[in-house]
Design an enzyme around this catalytic site. Sequence first.
Site, PDB file in Angstrom:
ATOM      1  CG  ASP A 234     -12.089 -12.663 -32.888  1.00  0.00           C
ATOM      2  OD1 ASP A 234     -12.841 -12.886 -31.917  1.00  0.00           O
ATOM      3  OD2 ASP A 234     -12.263 -11.714 -33.665  1.00  0.00           O
TER       4      ASP A 234
ATOM      5  CB  SER B  56     -16.090 -13.357 -33.894  1.00  0.00           C
ATOM      6  OG  SER B  56     -16.138 -12.799 -32.611  1.00  0.00           O
TER       7      SER B  56
END
Length: 442
Positions: free
Chosen positions: A239, A98
């Site tokens: 992401d 992430s």
Amino acid sequence: MFGTDGVRGRTNTHPMTAELAMRLAAAAGRFFRRDQQEHRVVIGKDTRLSGYMLENALTAGFTSTGMNVFLLGPVPTPAVGFLTRSMRADVGVMISASHNPAEDNGIKFFGPDGFKLSDDAETEIERLMEAGVSLAHPQRIGRAKRIDDSGSRYVEYVKTTFPRQFRLDGLRIVVDCANGAAHRVGPSILWELGADVIPVGTSPNGLNINDKCGSTHPDLAAAKVLETRADVGLCLDGDADRLILIDQNGQRVDGDQIMGLIASRWKEDGRLAGDTLVTTVMSNLGLERFLESRGIAIERTKVGDRYVVERMRQGGFNLGGEQSGHIVMTDHATTGDGLVAALQVLAAMVETGARASDLLRVFTPIPQVLHNVRYASGTEPLDRDSVRQAIADGEKKLGTSGRLLIRKSGTEPLIRVMGEAEDQDTLHSVLDTICRAVEHTN
């Protein structure tokens, strides 16, 4: 092994090693492959260099238990949720850490419904991994195939969430893709809807994901908005499951303001299920007061978009998210989707003709301060009497005029020390005392 968002850590250090990824995939394959029929898994990744290693390890683990693997390549996390359902897969996997730096990576699992796995499912997979799994017969080993148009499929889907009667003609939009998974699909979506797109953070090299760009470093996009006189800036993370906005004046807009805007508009249109927004304990008190003034209830969960989604599904709600920019709209997606959320905001700009600065300041936030204090491995600062006493003293000092939220990060060895209060001097004094108490435990 599982944290608040899958397994995450520094690459080539436990638990984020190729060997563990292969064992984890084999256990997940055994968990989802409960009969002798053919089963399939889709695997996506962001642009980290270590993604190649983990992708191959996961493929080996899944195929060893008879699962057929479909490799999506670099795609946003929400694309994996969407394509898991679209391709009728039994499980989806996203390889990403992430918003973390490039040296970290992670593995997130999605069930056949496209939603992230429950704690119970993750616990069972971990149990299977520890016990060891039986491998498939040589004639039943799975196959692997690369899906070349996965990004295009996701682009077409995201565009369907934007009202058909609107276009983005005349809007100049900066989009910062954090050198991550959305570096191609993000600009494409906006351009195909008619926007004048100014992309930044779209040159990944495997090592620069989230590096001084994206939702955690919005200064790059803010400078570009001012330089190009853009109408708005969109900042995604590595992401692309979270969104931070920049208005035309270069000012940052967080997830609380985005949720406030979408919730109020959906309430007016009769689209807000249960007239409720689900968010976490981190969201600002100002958001709560604003929503209450609009007849909208707020339900809080612990930090983590998966817990927001669980409460949304339990209560039948269709809007939730986090202050950090995870915006979950279950009418459109199974997890946070930065691009889908951006299109909701852009639709409001088109429909109202309002400037971003006017549209996105829906409430005045209560002053909020967050400190991240790193702690030594093996210690538990929140169990120490000195830290507990500092927290208790701080709560007493703030009284009813503020609040504290002290918690461990679910992904990093950090204690997150957050406070809200109108009196900034008192708030800073309280937080500094708690931070020092945590630091002294190292």
